[in-house]
Design a protein around this motif. Structure first.
Motif, mmCIF file in Angstrom:
data_model
loop_
_atom_site.group_PDB
_atom_site.id
_atom_site.type_symbol
_atom_site.label_atom_id
_atom_site.label_comp_id
_atom_site.label_asym_id
_atom_site.label_seq_id
_atom_site.Cartn_x
_atom_site.Cartn_y
_atom_site.Cartn_z
ATOM 1 N N ALA A 134 -87.196 -5.005 -10.406
ATOM 2 C CA ALA A 134 -88.293 -4.444 -11.203
ATOM 3 C C ALA A 134 -88.223 -2.911 -11.206
ATOM 4 C CB ALA A 134 -89.634 -4.916 -10.654
ATOM 5 N N VAL A 135 -87.842 -2.319 -10.082
ATOM 6 C CA VAL A 135 -87.726 -0.855 -10.016
ATOM 7 C C VAL A 135 -86.633 -0.366 -10.959
ATOM 8 C CG1 VAL A 135 -87.070 1.066 -8.507
ATOM 9 C CG2 VAL A 135 -88.636 -0.691 -7.660
ATOM 10 N N ASP A 184 -86.245 1.431 -18.555
ATOM 11 C CA ASP A 184 -87.034 1.232 -19.771
ATOM 12 C C ASP A 184 -88.260 2.146 -19.877
ATOM 13 O OD1 ASP A 184 -85.255 -0.779 -20.445
ATOM 14 O OD2 ASP A 184 -86.484 -2.351 -19.533
ATOM 15 N N VAL A 185 -89.005 2.299 -18.801
ATOM 16 C CA VAL A 185 -90.282 3.004 -18.871
ATOM 17 C C VAL A 185 -90.133 4.501 -18.606
ATOM 18 C CG1 VAL A 185 -92.614 3.127 -17.900
ATOM 19 C CG2 VAL A 185 -91.501 0.903 -18.193
ATOM 20 N N TRP A 186 -89.353 4.875 -17.608
ATOM 21 C CA TRP A 186 -89.270 6.278 -17.213
ATOM 22 C C TRP A 186 -88.827 7.208 -18.345
ATOM 23 C CZ3 TRP A 186 -91.325 9.672 -14.407
ATOM 24 C CH2 TRP A 186 -90.713 10.884 -14.148
ATOM 25 N N TRP A 224 -87.809 -0.618 -14.549
ATOM 26 C CA TRP A 224 -88.783 0.441 -14.843
ATOM 27 C C TRP A 224 -88.068 1.771 -15.061
ATOM 28 C CZ3 TRP A 224 -90.436 5.124 -13.033
ATOM 29 C CH2 TRP A 224 -91.669 5.560 -13.505
ATOM 30 N N LYS A 225 -87.115 2.083 -14.205
ATOM 31 C CA LYS A 225 -86.369 3.340 -14.348
ATOM 32 C C LYS A 225 -85.621 3.380 -15.675
ATOM 33 C CE LYS A 225 -85.411 4.535 -9.540
ATOM 34 N NZ LYS A 225 -84.337 4.669 -8.536
#
Length: 179
Positions: free
Chosen positions: A147-148, A154-156, A151-152
């Motif tokens: 998940a980390v 796609d989201v960051w 997130w890095k």
């Protein structure tokens, strides 16, 4: 003077620096120029000028080291008592978790020695005696590496502010004024 490691000079470093000042004092007596002294002693001309001014006003005695800039608030014996108190742990001093913070160490110093220190002073005291900040020894059990990474990836990039371009046209001063 400020030093990168956070403290001043050690006693040995002060002695070396005092030796340089004494050597400069002997050269002042011989009438050597500031630039020559600075180059050969590998110090700045500004330092040599400051030493020369002190030498003129007080002679060779004015070049003797004045000692450390500021003496620590806790003597070595008191610091060893503090270390034993810190080794007992925060719970022994009334805190529920096992974390030492600078504010908590400050409180222990105030209670034990009746000495007030700033947070920065506590940090300098601990740093001077070889203590450093600590990070957790392990990752949280709940951490989901997959998940980390998602997130890095796609989201960051969406959250991170875009960087300003560097170049001739990136400065607002070079943009034409709109009228």
């Amino acid at each position: 003077m400020r030093y990168a490691q956070g403290g001043g000079l050690t006693a040995e470093q002060r002695a070396v620096r005092e030796g340089l000042r004494m050597e400069a004092g002997e050269r002042f007596i011989r009438g050597e120029k500031t630039a020559v002294i600075a180059r050969e002693l590998r110090v700045s001309e500004r330092s040599v000028e400051r030493w020369r001014r002190a030498w003129r006003e007080g002679g060779i005695a004015a070049l003797v080291s004045a000692g450390p800039a500021k003496l620590p608030k806790l003597a070595d014996g008191q610091f060893s008592v503090l270390e034993s108190e810190l080794a007992r742990g925060p719970a022994a001093h009334g805190w529920t978790d096992q974390r030492w913070t600078l504010a908590r160490v400050q409180t222990v110093i105030a209670r034990k020695f009746r000495i007030t220190c700033s947070i920065a002073g506590v940090w300098r005291l601990l740093h001077r005696h070889g203590w450093s900040w600590q990070c957790p020894a392990r990752r949280a059990l709940e951490r989901d590496e997959h998940a980390v990474q998602l997130w890095k990836k796609d989201v960051w990039p969406l959250v991170e502010a875009p960087r300003r371009r560097s170049g001739p046209s990136s400065s607002s001063r070079t943009r034409p004024v709109s009228r």
